[in-house]
Design a protein around this motif. Structure first.
Motif, short mmCIF file in Angstrom:
data_model
loop_
_atom_site.label_atom_id
_atom_site.label_comp_id
_atom_site.label_asym_id
_atom_site.label_seq_id
_atom_site.Cartn_x
_atom_site.Cartn_y
_atom_site.Cartn_z
N ASP A 18 -5.82 -77.22 23.08
CA ASP A 18 -5.61 -78.64 22.77
C ASP A 18 -5.37 -78.78 21.27
OD1 ASP A 18 -8.11 -78.76 21.40
OD2 ASP A 18 -9.15 -79.36 23.23
N LEU A 19 -5.02 -79.99 20.83
CA LEU A 19 -4.67 -80.21 19.43
C LEU A 19 -5.80 -79.82 18.48
CD1 LEU A 19 -2.75 -81.20 17.26
CD2 LEU A 19 -3.61 -83.52 17.64
N ARG A 20 -7.01 -80.15 18.82
CA ARG A 20 -8.15 -79.83 17.96
C ARG A 20 -8.29 -78.31 17.80
NH1 ARG A 20 -14.36 -81.71 18.91
NH2 ARG A 20 -15.20 -80.67 17.09
N GLN A 21 -8.14 -77.57 18.87
CA GLN A 21 -8.23 -76.12 18.80
C GLN A 21 -7.09 -75.54 17.96
OE1 GLN A 21 -8.24 -75.69 23.09
NE2 GLN A 21 -10.31 -74.82 23.03
N ARG A 22 -5.87 -76.08 18.15
CA ARG A 22 -4.74 -75.60 17.34
C ARG A 22 -4.94 -75.93 15.86
NH1 ARG A 22 -1.89 -77.77 21.63
NH2 ARG A 22 -1.12 -79.46 20.32
N GLN A 23 -5.51 -77.09 15.56
CA GLN A 23 -5.76 -77.46 14.17
C GLN A 23 -6.77 -76.50 13.53
OE1 GLN A 23 -6.84 -81.57 14.84
NE2 GLN A 23 -4.87 -82.30 14.07
N SER A 24 -7.80 -76.17 14.28
CA SER A 24 -8.81 -75.24 13.78
C SER A 24 -8.19 -73.87 13.49
CB SER A 24 -9.95 -75.12 14.79
OG SER A 24 -10.91 -74.19 14.36
N LEU A 25 -7.37 -73.41 14.41
CA LEU A 25 -6.69 -72.13 14.24
C LEU A 25 -5.72 -72.19 13.05
CD1 LEU A 25 -6.21 -69.29 15.36
CD2 LEU A 25 -4.52 -70.28 16.90
N ALA A 26 -4.98 -73.26 12.96
CA ALA A 26 -3.97 -73.40 11.90
C ALA A 26 -4.60 -73.36 10.51
CB ALA A 26 -3.20 -74.70 12.08
N GLN A 27 -5.82 -73.83 10.38
CA GLN A 27 -6.51 -73.81 9.08
C GLN A 27 -6.74 -72.39 8.58
OE1 GLN A 27 -10.08 -76.14 9.41
NE2 GLN A 27 -8.96 -78.05 9.67
N ALA A 28 -6.83 -71.45 9.50
CA ALA A 28 -7.06 -70.05 9.13
C ALA A 28 -5.75 -69.28 8.94
CB ALA A 28 -7.91 -69.37 10.19
N MET A 29 -4.62 -69.94 9.16
CA MET A 29 -3.32 -69.27 9.11
C MET A 29 -2.55 -69.65 7.86
SD MET A 29 -2.19 -69.91 13.03
CE MET A 29 -1.45 -68.41 13.59
N THR A 30 -1.62 -68.79 7.49
CA THR A 30 -0.69 -69.07 6.39
C THR A 30 0.72 -68.88 6.92
OG1 THR A 30 -2.28 -68.22 4.78
CG2 THR A 30 0.02 -68.37 4.08
N GLU A 31 1.56 -69.87 6.70
CA GLU A 31 2.96 -69.76 7.14
C GLU A 31 3.78 -69.15 6.01
OE1 GLU A 31 6.57 -72.48 8.97
OE2 GLU A 31 4.58 -73.33 8.77
N ARG A 32 4.58 -68.17 6.38
CA ARG A 32 5.45 -67.51 5.41
C ARG A 32 6.88 -67.50 5.94
NH1 ARG A 32 0.88 -63.69 5.03
NH2 ARG A 32 -0.03 -63.99 2.97
N SER A 33 7.82 -67.55 5.03
CA SER A 33 9.24 -67.45 5.38
C SER A 33 9.82 -66.22 4.70
CB SER A 33 9.99 -68.69 4.92
OG SER A 33 9.52 -69.83 5.58
N TYR A 34 10.77 -65.59 5.36
CA TYR A 34 11.42 -64.40 4.82
C TYR A 34 12.92 -64.58 4.87
CZ TYR A 34 6.81 -62.32 5.32
OH TYR A 34 5.48 -62.06 5.21
N LEU A 35 13.59 -64.01 3.90
CA LEU A 35 15.05 -64.05 3.86
C LEU A 35 15.62 -63.02 4.83
CD1 LEU A 35 15.48 -64.20 -0.01
CD2 LEU A 35 15.73 -66.10 1.63
N PRO A 36 16.85 -63.23 5.31
CA PRO A 36 17.47 -62.22 6.17
C PRO A 36 17.50 -60.86 5.45
CG PRO A 36 18.75 -64.24 6.23
CD PRO A 36 17.71 -64.41 5.14
N GLY A 37 17.06 -59.82 6.15
CA GLY A 37 17.05 -58.48 5.59
C GLY A 37 15.82 -58.14 4.77
N GLU A 38 15.00 -59.13 4.45
CA GLU A 38 13.79 -58.89 3.66
C GLU A 38 12.73 -58.19 4.51
OE1 GLU A 38 10.57 -61.41 0.95
OE2 GLU A 38 12.13 -62.48 2.05
N ALA A 39 12.07 -57.19 3.95
CA ALA A 39 11.03 -56.46 4.67
C ALA A 39 9.76 -57.29 4.76
CB ALA A 39 10.73 -55.15 3.98
N ILE A 40 9.19 -57.37 5.94
CA ILE A 40 7.91 -58.04 6.15
C ILE A 40 6.79 -57.04 5.89
CG2 ILE A 40 6.44 -59.20 7.84
CD1 ILE A 40 9.05 -60.19 9.17
N PHE A 41 6.96 -55.85 6.41
CA PHE A 41 6.09 -54.72 6.10
C PHE A 41 6.90 -53.45 6.25
CE2 PHE A 41 5.22 -55.91 10.50
CZ PHE A 41 5.43 -54.73 11.19
N VAL A 42 6.39 -52.36 5.71
CA VAL A 42 7.12 -51.10 5.68
C VAL A 42 6.34 -50.05 6.48
CG1 VAL A 42 8.02 -49.30 4.15
CG2 VAL A 42 8.06 -51.68 3.42
N GLN A 43 7.08 -49.21 7.19
CA GLN A 43 6.47 -48.14 7.98
C GLN A 43 5.44 -47.40 7.14
OE1 GLN A 43 9.40 -45.58 9.71
NE2 GLN A 43 7.92 -44.31 10.75
#
Length: 83
Positions: A18-43
């Motif tokens: 529900d919305l309250r649960q998603r809000q609680s979860l969202a507080q612990a998350m960070t949104e990030r954006s990446y450019l095309p071809g940009e590495a998110i992580f490396v092997q």
């Protein structure tokens, strides 16, 4: 940037929350954006977070030994991966 709880509602893994649960979860998350071809992580990087793909797509590329780099997997929005 903090995650917007309404964006989580469209992802299958969170659709039963529900919305309250998603809000609680969202507080612990960070949104990030990446450019095309940009590495998110490396092997070989140590695991430090869970990635949830909200928009777009991701291609996982890697190599074994002296082999040329190749595509290992592709993911689209809605996929999640712990690395």
């Amino acid at each position: 940037m903090p995650m917007d709880a309404t964006r989580l509602a469209v992802l299958p893994i969170f659709e039963s929350l529900d919305l309250r649960q998603r809000q609680s979860l969202a507080q612990a998350m960070t949104e990030r954006s990446y450019l095309p071809g940009e590495a998110i992580f490396v092997q070989g990087d140590k695991a430090w977070s869970c990635f949830i793909l909200i928009e777009g797509s991701v291609t996982v590329r890697g190599r074994a030994g002296e082999q040329r780099e190749r595509t290992l997997r592709s993911y689209v929005a809605g996929h999640y991966k712990s690395e």
